[in-house]
Design an enzyme around this catalytic site. Structure first.
Site: not given
Ligand code: DQA
Length: 155
Positions: A13-14, A21, A26, A77, A83, A90, A103-105, A110, A114
């Site tokens: 998501p996102n 964003r 990111y 990712n 989380h 599963d 993960h990018l970050s 954080r 997370r």
């Molecule tokens: C993420 C880290 C996650 O905690 C966050 O919810 C994301 C992006 C990252 O790529 O850093 O949406 O997976």
């Protein structure tokens, strides 16, 4: 191991909003740019990719189920689902395919929520904090793992 490795790249998501964003977390590259970098690297490493981004947990689980026979491994990712999602955990476990979590970050720098991943203990390994390079390192690690476990030259 077949000559051409097949990898499913899963984005949660996102991540469709990458580029605009929270760039301090990111970076500024879009998901389309990340996909194209990955495809370039995959090609050079003798791998082919299928790619998904979805904001819908059910769609992601369906995609893992539907594509398990078409891939050797996953690059994941899962974004916020990392989380929270027992269903994704599963699905990945059920696929029987190895995966690398990226993960990018740096999730450990954080918020505390997370720091927990429902995926990490199942993953071959976790790469976090290197922005787009997390994906590229993850891809490289998967290719090495797959070639190595087949007894082929890893270096
Ligand atoms: C993420 C880290 C996650 O905690 C966050 O919810 C994301 C992006 C990252 O790529 O850093 O949406 O997976």
């Amino acid at each position: 191991m077949r000559e051409r490795i097949r990898i499913g790249v899963l984005n949660g998501p996102n991540l469709n909003l990458l580029g605009r964003r929270e760039p301090h977390h990111y970076g500024t590259q879009t998901l389309a740019e990340i996909e194209s970098l990955l495809r370039e690297r995959a090609d050079a490493g003798g791998a082919s990719l299928i790619f998904l981004q979805s904001n819908d947990e059910g769609e992601i689980v369906d995609w893992v189920q539907a594509n398990t026979d078409a891939v050797d491994a996953w690059l994941v990712n899962a974004a916020a689902l990392t989380h929270t999602s027992v269903a994704l955990r599963d699905a990945l476990a059920g696929s029987g395919r190895p995966f690398v979590e990226v993960h990018l970050s740096n999730v450990f720098a954080r918020e505390p929520f997370r720091h927990t991943s429902l995926l990490s203990d199942l993953a071959i390994g976790v790469i976090t904090g290197f922005r787009v390079s997390s994906y590229l390192f993850g891809l490289e690690a998967l290719i090495r793992h797959l070639r190595g476990s087949a007894g082929a030259e890893a270096e």
